[in-house]
Design an enzyme around this catalytic site. Sequence first.
Site, PDB file in Angstrom:
ATOM      1  N   GLY A   1       0.814  -1.219   0.000  1.00  0.00           N
ATOM      2  CA  GLY A   1       0.000   0.000   0.000  1.00  0.00           C
ATOM      3  C   GLY A   1       0.841   1.259   0.000  1.00  0.00           C
ATOM      4  N   CYS A   2       1.916   1.244   0.752  1.00  0.00           N
ATOM      5  CA  CYS A   2       2.789   2.415   0.835  1.00  0.00           C
ATOM      6  C   CYS A   2       3.501   2.661  -0.490  1.00  0.00           C
ATOM      7  CB  CYS A   2       3.786   2.238   1.973  1.00  0.00           C
ATOM      8  SG  CYS A   2       2.944   2.037   3.570  1.00  0.00           S
ATOM      9  N   THR A   3       3.846   1.593  -1.168  1.00  0.00           N
ATOM     10  CA  THR A   3       4.473   1.716  -2.481  1.00  0.00           C
ATOM     11  C   THR A   3       3.482   2.310  -3.476  1.00  0.00           C
ATOM     12  OG1 THR A   3       5.978  -0.106  -2.027  1.00  0.00           O
ATOM     13  CG2 THR A   3       5.594   0.436  -4.350  1.00  0.00           C
TER      14      THR A   3
END
Length: 169
Positions: A67-69
């Site tokens: 998700g952060c990517t």
Amino acid sequence: MKSITQIFSAVTATILTGGAHAEPLAVGASLPVVEQKNQDDQLVKLAEAGAKGYTLVYFYPKADTPGCTKQACSLRDSYTALTEKGVKIYGVSTDKVEAQKAFKEKYKLPFDLLADSDSKVVDAFGVPKNMGFSKRQAFLFKDGKLVWADQNASTEKQAEDVLKFLAGS
């Protein structure tokens, strides 16, 4: 007298958040006077960096996770559109400098990532934490004043949400 369920809930919440629960910044608030090292181990003073123009400070739980990517790559892929509108971008997580550097290099992120391992920035912005990881949130400032906040920031549509706000302002 409190029920055992209420006590258990309060204790669990305190453990999961590390005991910290600051109020989130409200629209109109000043960019917090806080500093932290970026991926290159250089000190970034956010209030100074964001004194003029637009500054987006976005928070993510952990570098190089799915998700952060997606969130970071959304901003990377719209970087030209955002910078044409004068937006400077800073990503913040509780990762260490080395993890931020590797994340930035792996995905060719064109903006600074702050290594907030002591949660100074997270706490200054009132971003909730869960087991030491910051919640995904985003804050857009104009000339040092908060003009837009996303308390439930998107992963794939982070840039789209910021651009949508800018188009309407």
